[in-house]
Design an enzyme around this catalytic site. Structure first.
Site, mmCIF file in Angstrom:
data_model
loop_
_atom_site.group_PDB
_atom_site.id
_atom_site.type_symbol
_atom_site.label_atom_id
_atom_site.label_comp_id
_atom_site.label_asym_id
_atom_site.label_seq_id
_atom_site.Cartn_x
_atom_site.Cartn_y
_atom_site.Cartn_z
ATOM 1 N N SER A 36 72.550 27.290 49.247
ATOM 2 C CA SER A 36 71.525 26.655 50.085
ATOM 3 C C SER A 36 72.085 26.020 51.357
ATOM 4 O O SER A 36 71.334 25.738 52.280
ATOM 5 C CB SER A 36 70.777 25.585 49.293
ATOM 6 O OG SER A 36 71.682 24.586 48.858
ATOM 7 N N ASP A 345 67.384 16.044 52.620
ATOM 8 C CA ASP A 345 66.890 15.805 51.259
ATOM 9 C C ASP A 345 68.077 15.366 50.425
ATOM 10 O O ASP A 345 69.175 15.199 50.951
ATOM 11 C CB ASP A 345 66.132 17.030 50.698
ATOM 12 C CG ASP A 345 67.029 18.231 50.422
ATOM 13 O OD1 ASP A 345 68.270 18.070 50.378
ATOM 14 O OD2 ASP A 345 66.489 19.346 50.251
ATOM 15 N N HIS A 348 70.977 18.031 50.908
ATOM 16 C CA HIS A 348 71.256 18.806 52.121
ATOM 17 C C HIS A 348 71.223 17.962 53.390
ATOM 18 O O HIS A 348 70.360 17.109 53.530
ATOM 19 C CB HIS A 348 70.238 19.944 52.246
ATOM 20 C CG HIS A 348 70.195 20.833 51.042
ATOM 21 N ND1 HIS A 348 69.216 20.737 50.089
ATOM 22 C CD2 HIS A 348 71.034 21.821 50.635
ATOM 23 C CE1 HIS A 348 69.445 21.635 49.134
ATOM 24 N NE2 HIS A 348 70.539 22.300 49.436
#
Ligand SMILES: *[C@@H]1O[C@H](CO)[C@@H](O)[C@H](O)[C@H]1NC(C)=O
Ligand SMILES: *[C@@H]1O[C@H](CO)[C@@H](O)[C@H](O)[C@H]1NC(C)=O
Length: 370
Positions: A36, A345, A348
């Site tokens: 991610s 978040d 991240h």
């Protein structure tokens, strides 16, 4: 006199023109593998709950568009592509809105939630953090995302399409001159080793590092045998400072978890050794380690020197645990100005952090490819 000045001016211009001509196109494409940290939206197209193609994700992206990038805006491959004079965003291979024409100058095969270890992409428990707080009865969330080896299969498919599109010779040139970015590993430790018992009962942490290092090596060898020559192996961030990990460390008042940071540092050291070794062994390869550890830790320790105000909490929702679907548009706690936050978040970085990290790795690792 005037003539000599004119002559040297001519020489200088010629030198500059040559410089521009030889640098332009040196890296014709940026090709991305990983998790991610670099997924541009491949997970949108597969069946997984690990997605981010909804607001507030992407709210500072071009057009405020949520693309599936796990940030409020762009991610490192986008900035790096731009730094090489290529397009400002690198599209996801599975995104139906793009075709080989777009992918010829950059493509992303990354999948959020994946890792070096096949077991990491099989059973993803990214939501374990939430389970403690939201749904303790659910148990493990079983997930399947694209394993690293699946990303390589997509890359082989891409090579075929590229040869059909550009012709073999041109395509082979792109393949060997492109810059390959690998960015993964955090999930292997945080979502797999430290949460599930399978790997931790099998390997000590040092053995697991070596196990992952072996997979990284095998992956690089495979890439090399497929024609890749310019490869950036991404190091781990100080993963004990991710807001989710701080929250799980609540007994210490949400301090960074030193144990995890030390594991990241140790693993990066092993990757560095791997880079040195493979550069000696594989003829014509240019392998570098892009290590985000020091810069990210520095940002976290001295946020104000980089214009940040908040390091321990993320912008999205309460900033303590939420990511993906927990980070939704109706959450009243989401911050209004993400540029004050190091993290978007709980797992991240914000676009601003991504920009700083990208500039840092351009300067310290990727500059050799300019
Ligand atoms: C992709 O295309 C569809 C329809 O062609 C459009 O509705 C959608 O907004 C596009 N998505 C992106 C990310 O551009
Ligand atoms: C991971 O899966 C791939 C594809 O199935 C396989 O080739 C590889 O050997 C596996 N790796 C490990 C370390 O088990």
């Amino acid at each position: 006199m005037a003539l000599t000045m004119y002559a040297s001016w001519l020489l200088l211009t010629q030198f500059l023109v040559t410089l521009v001509l030889t640098t332009a196109g040196k890296v014709p494409a940026v090709i991305v593998f990983g998790d991610s940290s670099v997924d541009a939206g491949n997970n949108n197209q597969i069946s997984t709950i690990l997605k981010s193609n909804f607001v507030p994700y992407g709210r500072d992206f071009v057009g405020g568009k949520p693309t599936g990038r796990f940030s409020n805006g762009r991610i490192p491959p986008d900035f790096i592509s731009q730094a090489f004079g290529l397009k400002p965003t690198v599209p996801a291979y599975l995104d139906p809105n793009y075709s080989i024409k777009d992918f010829a100058t950059g493509v992303c095969f990354a999948s959020a939630g994946t890792g070096y270890d096949n077991a990491t992409s099989d059973v993803l428990v990214s939501f374990s953090g939430f389970q403690i707080f939201y749904c303790p009865v659910v148990g493990l969330v079983v997930q399947s995302v694209i394993p690293l080896w699946g990303e390589l299969e997509y890359y082989k498919d891409y090579q075929k399409k590229l040869r059909a599109y550009l012709g073999t010779q041109k395509a082979n040139n792109v393949i060997s001159e492109a810059l390959y970015l690998m960015s993964l590993g955090t999930n292997d430790f945080l979502e797999n080793y430290y949460i599930l018992t399978r790997r931790s009962s099998q390997y000590s942490i040092k053995q697991y590092q070596d196990f992952l290092g072996g997979i990284a090596e095998e992956f690089i060898r495979q890439l090399y045998s497929l024609g890749a020559r310019k490869i950036s192996l991404g190091g781990l961030p100080p993963m004990g400072c991710l807001p989710l990990e701080r929250t799980m460390n609540f007994f210490t008042g949400r301090q960074c978890r030193d144990e995890y940071n030390n594991v990241a540092k140790e693993f990066n050291g092993k990757l560095k050794g791997l880079v040195v070794r493979l550069n000696k062994e594989l003829k014509g390869i240019k392998l570098v380690l892009s290590n985000p550890y020091d810069i990210l830790l520095q940002i976290i320790q001295r946020p104000s020197s980089y214009g940040f105000e908040v390091t321990g909490m993320a912008c999205c929702a309460t900033g303590m645990i939420e990511m993906s679907y927990m980070c939704d548009r109706f959450n009243p706690f989401t911050c209004t100005d993400a540029s004050k936050y190091v993290f978007w978040d709980s797992f991240h970085p914000t676009e601003k952090t991504n920009r700083i990290i990208s500039a840092y790795v351009m300067k310290h690792a990727l500059g050799v490819f300019l």
